[in-house]
Each structure stands twice: as C-alpha cells, then as structure tokens.
Design a protein around this motif. Structure first.
Motif, PDB file in Angstrom:
ATOM      1  N   GLU A  84       6.043  -5.503  -6.252  1.00  0.00           N
ATOM      2  CA  GLU A  84       5.663  -6.917  -4.689  1.00  0.00           C
ATOM      3  C   GLU A  84       6.525  -6.850  -3.423  1.00  0.00           C
ATOM      4  OE1 GLU A  84       7.249  -9.633  -7.566  1.00  0.00           O
ATOM      5  OE2 GLU A  84       4.993  -9.924  -8.219  1.00  0.00           O
ATOM      6  N   ARG A  85       5.422  -5.229  -2.936  1.00  0.00           N
ATOM      7  CA  ARG A  85       6.431  -4.791  -1.045  1.00  0.00           C
ATOM      8  C   ARG A  85       6.849  -5.842  -0.782  1.00  0.00           C
ATOM      9  NH1 ARG A  85       3.722   0.193   1.974  1.00  0.00           N
ATOM     10  NH2 ARG A  85       4.850  -0.902   4.102  1.00  0.00           N
ATOM     11  N   PRO A  86       7.171  -5.395   0.211  1.00  0.00           N
ATOM     12  CA  PRO A  86       7.219  -6.892   1.668  1.00  0.00           C
ATOM     13  C   PRO A  86       6.542  -6.413   1.844  1.00  0.00           C
ATOM     14  CG  PRO A  86       9.764  -5.413   1.262  1.00  0.00           C
ATOM     15  CD  PRO A  86       8.675  -5.346   0.224  1.00  0.00           C
ATOM     16  N   LEU A  87       6.213  -7.873   3.417  1.00  0.00           N
ATOM     17  CA  LEU A  87       5.191  -7.242   4.262  1.00  0.00           C
ATOM     18  C   LEU A  87       5.891  -8.133   5.115  1.00  0.00           C
ATOM     19  CD1 LEU A  87       2.424  -9.793   2.340  1.00  0.00           C
ATOM     20  CD2 LEU A  87       2.757  -7.382   2.455  1.00  0.00           C
ATOM     21  N   GLY A  98      -7.104  -9.790   1.487  1.00  0.00           N
ATOM     22  CA  GLY A  98      -7.804  -9.209   0.319  1.00  0.00           C
ATOM     23  C   GLY A  98      -6.746  -9.830  -0.808  1.00  0.00           C
ATOM     24  N   LYS A  99      -5.053  -9.438  -0.773  1.00  0.00           N
ATOM     25  CA  LYS A  99      -4.696  -8.599  -2.430  1.00  0.00           C
ATOM     26  C   LYS A  99      -3.981 -10.613  -2.613  1.00  0.00           C
ATOM     27  CE  LYS A  99      -4.255  -4.185  -1.173  1.00  0.00           C
ATOM     28  NZ  LYS A  99      -3.318  -3.166  -1.095  1.00  0.00           N
ATOM     29  N   ARG A 147       5.538 -11.162   0.904  1.00  0.00           N
ATOM     30  CA  ARG A 147       5.136 -10.142  -0.712  1.00  0.00           C
ATOM     31  C   ARG A 147       3.987 -10.165  -0.841  1.00  0.00           C
ATOM     32  NH1 ARG A 147       6.441 -11.238  -5.489  1.00  0.00           N
ATOM     33  NH2 ARG A 147       7.867 -13.051  -5.981  1.00  0.00           N
ATOM     34  N   LEU A 148       3.350  -9.062  -1.507  1.00  0.00           N
ATOM     35  CA  LEU A 148       2.509  -8.297  -2.614  1.00  0.00           C
ATOM     36  C   LEU A 148       3.333  -9.390  -3.618  1.00  0.00           C
ATOM     37  CD1 LEU A 148       1.702  -4.977  -1.613  1.00  0.00           C
ATOM     38  CD2 LEU A 148       0.240  -7.661  -0.754  1.00  0.00           C
ATOM     39  N   ALA A 149       2.312 -10.057  -4.781  1.00  0.00           N
ATOM     40  CA  ALA A 149       2.767 -10.220  -5.938  1.00  0.00           C
ATOM     41  C   ALA A 149       1.624 -10.120  -7.459  1.00  0.00           C
ATOM     42  CB  ALA A 149       2.871 -11.652  -5.804  1.00  0.00           C
TER      43      ALA A 149
END
Length: 152
Positions: A84-87, A98-99, A147-149
C-alpha cells in the motif's frame, strides 16, 4: 526542523540509490513514545529485498555518523514502502494509473472526503478516480494523501 532532516537525509541517500537502480519513496522522522525513528522507504523495479535494505542502511548509517545532522538519538529503519505504497511524486501517480488507490482530500469533492477506486488519469492539475460507473475529478491542491490500496 523535522522537514530539514528529511531533506538532508533525502539528499544524502539519493545518489547512492540511483547508482544502485533504486529510488527514494519517502523519509519519515517521527517520535513514537520516548524514541525518535528515522524511516527511509526505498523501492526498485521488481521490488527490494532484505539485502537491498541492508546495503542502504549501511551506507546511510555511515553517512549519518560522518555528517551528524540529527542532534538526538534515533533508530534508523530502511524498508520497502509495502503493497500500500504512498503516492507522493508525479512519477508515483503516473505508475499507479490503472491501479486501485485510496485518496483522501482536505475538503469534500462531490460531497466525499475519501475515494477508493481505480486511478484513471493523472496530471499536474489533479487526478481522476473511477468508483463503479462514476469517475471523480480531484484537484491536485485538494489531495491530502494517496496510496495504492489492496482489494480484498
């Protein structure tokens, strides 16, 4: 002072990371209980492993000992930003198109303060998140965090 420590550490470690085909994701300097933690999050294409973290930690530890930019005692942690990397940077957002993402905003956009869905586009003015059949356009200056989820 915290942001200056983050900046100094970022400037210190970035050349080493670039030489080793890694990138700096984030630096945190935080107090938890009575202890200070300097956390450095790094990544690379295909992900990082424990050996990568160890090499970065050794390099950074030596640099920090030599330059001594942090006045108090602290614990150094080097790790992956995780699934769950932060953006944070434009490049992070561009790679996340796309994610599945989770975006929170400072003030409501279309009545919502949290958007969990597919990042459909990003540019310097903002981003778009599709939730079901509806796409929400979120201005860049309203994004509090992203963040990625992971979808369960």
């Amino acid at each position: 002072m915290k942001s200056s420590i983050k900046d100094v550490v970022g400037e210190m470690v970035t050349p080493f990371l670039e030489e080793n085909h890694m990138e700096l994701v984030d630096v945190e300097y935080v107090k938890e209980g009575s202890n200070w933690f300097l956390r450095v999050y790094v990544d690379k294409e295909g992900g990082i492993d424990i050996e990568d973290c160890g090499r970065v930690s050794e390099f950074l530890s030596a640099q920090l000992d030599e330059r001594d930019p942090i006045p108090s005692a602290y614990f150094l942690e080097v790790s992956s930003p995780g699934a769950e990397r932060p953006l944070k940077k434009p490049r992070d957002y561009e790679r996340a198109v796309g994610k599945h993402v989770l975006v929170t905003v400072y003030e409501p956009v279309d009545g919502l303060k949290e958007f969990e869905g597919t990042l459909t586009s990003y540019d310097e003015t903002g981003l778009a998140v599709a939730i079901g059949q509806k796409t929400y356009r979120i201005p860049a200056d309203k994004v509090a965090s992203a963040r990625l989820a992971i979808v369960f």
